[in-house]
Structure formats: structure tokens, C-alpha cells
Design a protein around this motif. Sequence first.
Motif, PDB file in Angstrom:
ATOM      1  N   PHE A 129       0.867  -1.177   0.000  1.00  0.00           N
ATOM      2  CA  PHE A 129       0.000   0.000   0.000  1.00  0.00           C
ATOM      3  C   PHE A 129       0.904   1.226   0.000  1.00  0.00           C
ATOM      4  O   PHE A 129       1.769   1.359   0.870  1.00  0.00           O
ATOM      5  CB  PHE A 129      -0.905   0.006   1.232  1.00  0.00           C
ATOM      6  CG  PHE A 129      -1.897  -1.118   1.267  1.00  0.00           C
ATOM      7  CD1 PHE A 129      -3.147  -0.976   0.694  1.00  0.00           C
ATOM      8  CD2 PHE A 129      -1.573  -2.332   1.863  1.00  0.00           C
ATOM      9  CE1 PHE A 129      -4.070  -2.015   0.723  1.00  0.00           C
ATOM     10  CE2 PHE A 129      -2.477  -3.376   1.896  1.00  0.00           C
ATOM     11  CZ  PHE A 129      -3.736  -3.221   1.322  1.00  0.00           C
ATOM     12  N   THR A 131       1.738   5.470  -2.058  1.00  0.00           N
ATOM     13  CA  THR A 131       1.234   6.598  -2.832  1.00  0.00           C
ATOM     14  C   THR A 131       1.215   6.234  -4.318  1.00  0.00           C
ATOM     15  O   THR A 131       1.834   5.256  -4.749  1.00  0.00           O
ATOM     16  CB  THR A 131       2.114   7.842  -2.644  1.00  0.00           C
ATOM     17  OG1 THR A 131       3.416   7.582  -3.190  1.00  0.00           O
ATOM     18  CG2 THR A 131       2.238   8.207  -1.167  1.00  0.00           C
ATOM     19  N   GLN A 156      -1.276  -1.424  -4.260  1.00  0.00           N
ATOM     20  CA  GLN A 156      -2.519  -0.664  -4.169  1.00  0.00           C
ATOM     21  C   GLN A 156      -2.184   0.788  -3.856  1.00  0.00           C
ATOM     22  O   GLN A 156      -1.630   1.094  -2.805  1.00  0.00           O
ATOM     23  CB  GLN A 156      -3.432  -1.232  -3.073  1.00  0.00           C
ATOM     24  CG  GLN A 156      -4.701  -0.439  -2.849  1.00  0.00           C
ATOM     25  CD  GLN A 156      -5.604  -0.435  -4.073  1.00  0.00           C
ATOM     26  OE1 GLN A 156      -5.885  -1.491  -4.651  1.00  0.00           O
ATOM     27  NE2 GLN A 156      -6.055   0.729  -4.482  1.00  0.00           N
ATOM     28  N   CYS A 158      -3.031   4.488  -2.693  1.00  0.00           N
ATOM     29  CA  CYS A 158      -3.968   5.030  -1.691  1.00  0.00           C
ATOM     30  C   CYS A 158      -3.915   6.556  -1.737  1.00  0.00           C
ATOM     31  O   CYS A 158      -3.438   7.194  -0.795  1.00  0.00           O
ATOM     32  CB  CYS A 158      -3.604   4.526  -0.294  1.00  0.00           C
ATOM     33  SG  CYS A 158      -3.410   2.736  -0.146  1.00  0.00           S
ATOM     34  N   LEU A 161      -5.126   8.844   1.331  1.00  0.00           N
ATOM     35  CA  LEU A 161      -4.753   8.546   2.708  1.00  0.00           C
ATOM     36  C   LEU A 161      -3.822   9.593   3.320  1.00  0.00           C
ATOM     37  O   LEU A 161      -4.018  10.012   4.470  1.00  0.00           O
ATOM     38  CB  LEU A 161      -4.119   7.153   2.772  1.00  0.00           C
ATOM     39  CG  LEU A 161      -4.229   6.420   4.116  1.00  0.00           C
ATOM     40  CD1 LEU A 161      -5.635   6.460   4.670  1.00  0.00           C
ATOM     41  CD2 LEU A 161      -3.753   4.978   3.956  1.00  0.00           C
ATOM     42  N   ALA A 177     -11.380   4.855   4.454  1.00  0.00           N
ATOM     43  CA  ALA A 177     -10.482   4.884   3.304  1.00  0.00           C
ATOM     44  C   ALA A 177      -9.638   3.614   3.237  1.00  0.00           C
ATOM     45  O   ALA A 177      -9.484   2.999   2.176  1.00  0.00           O
ATOM     46  CB  ALA A 177      -9.583   6.116   3.377  1.00  0.00           C
ATOM     47  N   VAL A 178      -9.094   3.200   4.379  1.00  0.00           N
ATOM     48  CA  VAL A 178      -8.278   1.984   4.424  1.00  0.00           C
ATOM     49  C   VAL A 178      -9.112   0.771   4.041  1.00  0.00           C
ATOM     50  O   VAL A 178      -8.669  -0.097   3.269  1.00  0.00           O
ATOM     51  CB  VAL A 178      -7.638   1.802   5.815  1.00  0.00           C
ATOM     52  CG1 VAL A 178      -6.984   0.425   5.928  1.00  0.00           C
ATOM     53  CG2 VAL A 178      -6.614   2.899   6.080  1.00  0.00           C
ATOM     54  N   TYR A 181      -9.483   0.726   0.246  1.00  0.00           N
ATOM     55  CA  TYR A 181      -8.273   0.327  -0.479  1.00  0.00           C
ATOM     56  C   TYR A 181      -7.980  -1.160  -0.279  1.00  0.00           C
ATOM     57  O   TYR A 181      -7.561  -1.856  -1.215  1.00  0.00           O
ATOM     58  CB  TYR A 181      -7.085   1.171  -0.028  1.00  0.00           C
ATOM     59  CG  TYR A 181      -7.187   2.625  -0.418  1.00  0.00           C
ATOM     60  CD1 TYR A 181      -7.546   2.980  -1.724  1.00  0.00           C
ATOM     61  CD2 TYR A 181      -6.932   3.642   0.497  1.00  0.00           C
ATOM     62  CE1 TYR A 181      -7.647   4.316  -2.094  1.00  0.00           C
ATOM     63  CE2 TYR A 181      -7.023   4.975   0.125  1.00  0.00           C
ATOM     64  CZ  TYR A 181      -7.394   5.307  -1.165  1.00  0.00           C
ATOM     65  OH  TYR A 181      -7.492   6.629  -1.527  1.00  0.00           O
ATOM     66  N   TYR A 204       1.592   5.977   6.899  1.00  0.00           N
ATOM     67  CA  TYR A 204       0.639   4.896   7.120  1.00  0.00           C
ATOM     68  C   TYR A 204       0.758   4.192   8.474  1.00  0.00           C
ATOM     69  O   TYR A 204      -0.232   3.615   8.939  1.00  0.00           O
ATOM     70  CB  TYR A 204       0.742   3.865   5.998  1.00  0.00           C
ATOM     71  CG  TYR A 204       0.355   4.379   4.626  1.00  0.00           C
ATOM     72  CD1 TYR A 204      -0.064   5.699   4.424  1.00  0.00           C
ATOM     73  CD2 TYR A 204       0.424   3.551   3.507  1.00  0.00           C
ATOM     74  CE1 TYR A 204      -0.399   6.160   3.164  1.00  0.00           C
ATOM     75  CE2 TYR A 204       0.071   4.010   2.241  1.00  0.00           C
ATOM     76  CZ  TYR A 204      -0.319   5.313   2.064  1.00  0.00           C
ATOM     77  OH  TYR A 204      -0.657   5.770   0.819  1.00  0.00           O
TER      78      TYR A 204
END
Length: 291
Positions: A129, A131, A156, A158, A161, A177-178, A181, A204
Motif C-alpha cells: 500500500f 502513494t 494498491q 492510496c 490517505l 479509506a483503508v 483500499y 501509514y
Amino acid sequence: MIGVFDSGHGGLTVLRALVRELPDRAFVYLGDHAHAPYGDRAPDDIYQLTLASLERLFAQGCRLVVVACNTAAAIGLRRLQQTWLPRAHPDRRVIGVLVPMVEAITGMPWQATVEAGRHRGEPRTIAVFATRHTVESGAFVHEIGKRAPEITVVQQACPALVPLIEGAAPAEAVRAAVRGYAAELMQRLGGVVPDAALLGCTHYPLAQPCFTEALPGVEILSQPDITARSLAAYLRRHPDLDAIGARPVRFYTTGSAERVSLMASRFYGETVTFRGLAPVRPGNAPYRAAS
């Protein structure tokens, strides 16, 4: 002194782990808040902004700088290390947060050749996870695949975030949001549960409980802790770059020192006070603390 650079607050999660691991070292932190977030910027802009911040930290007396921004490390670090640094600062070193994670995931040293990395271990699936720029760079996919091709890396992006975390959004907004994703990634995996998840952005870790909740049973890899152990090992190998001599950490920002100081305690875990630096673009030296 050892410098730690990030585009904003996120690198404070790494700095905190570094201070815990190396309490007898001197650290200087620089957050380029005036230009954050980097995740939405053009690659060459990221490179130039990173270079300018490294110059500032070198001017503070740092001989070694940790780039604690995954986007900056993925986009520009290799270019900086191979072209700019040997020419402009041959006696300084710059390392990033990407290398320790790749080494931890693959069990292979960064210097390993492609052939050396082609040992077949147990097949695993790793979720990343990160940017948008880190994902688009393919850095984690390429470097992990080069050393351990049996590992499947699924990424993935995000994009919402970092703004949510930087803006101190309500916990439920971050959690939602988490969840979204994580659901996108699981849908692409077709029901396969990843063996581990790498949170490939230093912001994160503040949302780690949300990832744990959204990915039950999946190991969440701690980038700050892994980076701290890696730096300690690096200093043992390069004692000439060490900075033994504990002193209070100095904090600098290109943004509003007052505003950043108020928000930064969430990331660092205790109250911190930043000094302001004018948001100078590359080439506009000298770099002085703002009055």
C-alpha cells in the motif's frame, strides 16, 4: 549528525524508531511541508525538491541522510546516489527506506546480483500500500522480483490517505479509506489472502490499526522499525559516517513552524518544536533558518 528527510510529517514515524534504536546519536529532521504532498507532483519536481532538502541537511553538518519519504526514495534516490552525490558531495551518503524493506521481505542483501537472487523459496504474496507515484515507479515490484521471483507483489495506490492523515481527519474517515483500499486489493487478488502487507508510506503507520482491522490475519510490516535496525547495521559497517554523541533532535520545516509543531506530536509521539526554513526552490541558496 544524521539527517532525516521527508516531504512532511510522515518521516517522524521513522525518526522516532531511529532515536529508540540509536539513542546515543544526534539527529536533524527536515520536513518539506511547503511542497507536500509529493505523491501528486511530477517526478522531476520530486527529484529537484529532494536534492534541495539534502543540500540543506548537509549544510547543517549531516554526513549521512535517511530519505524517509517512499515517494522520494522510489523516484529519485538512485539517480541522486549515482550522479549528483559523487560529483557534489563525495564524502556524504544518502540512504532510503525502500532498501531495508526489500531486504527484509526477500532475505537478500541489496547488492545481490540477479542470479544470486534466483533461489526459489516458498511462494508468497506481499501486498504493498503506497502513494500513486511509489506504485507507478514499480520500485518494490522490480527490486523484490529481482531478488526473490517466487514472491508475488500486488500494489494498491492510496491517494486519499496522506491528505486525510496530514489533515488530522476523523478516525472513521481514515478507517473507511483503508477499508476501501484493502477491498480493492482483495478483489484483484480474487480471494487470495496476502502473507504480509507493507505500508509503503511513512504516514501509514499512524493508520496501522486500520490496516490490521481491514486485513485480519495478515502480517503488517513495520517500515520504521525495519529501517531503524537497518540503519544501525549500516553504521556498524560504516563507522566513518557515524554520529555518536546524543543531543536533542533538531526539527526544521519549510512550512509554518507553529502549525507543523502542533500537528507533529501525533507522528512523533511527544511534543516537538520546529524551526522554520524559507521554502527555497533548488538553486536559490543560501539556506537559512527563517527568523
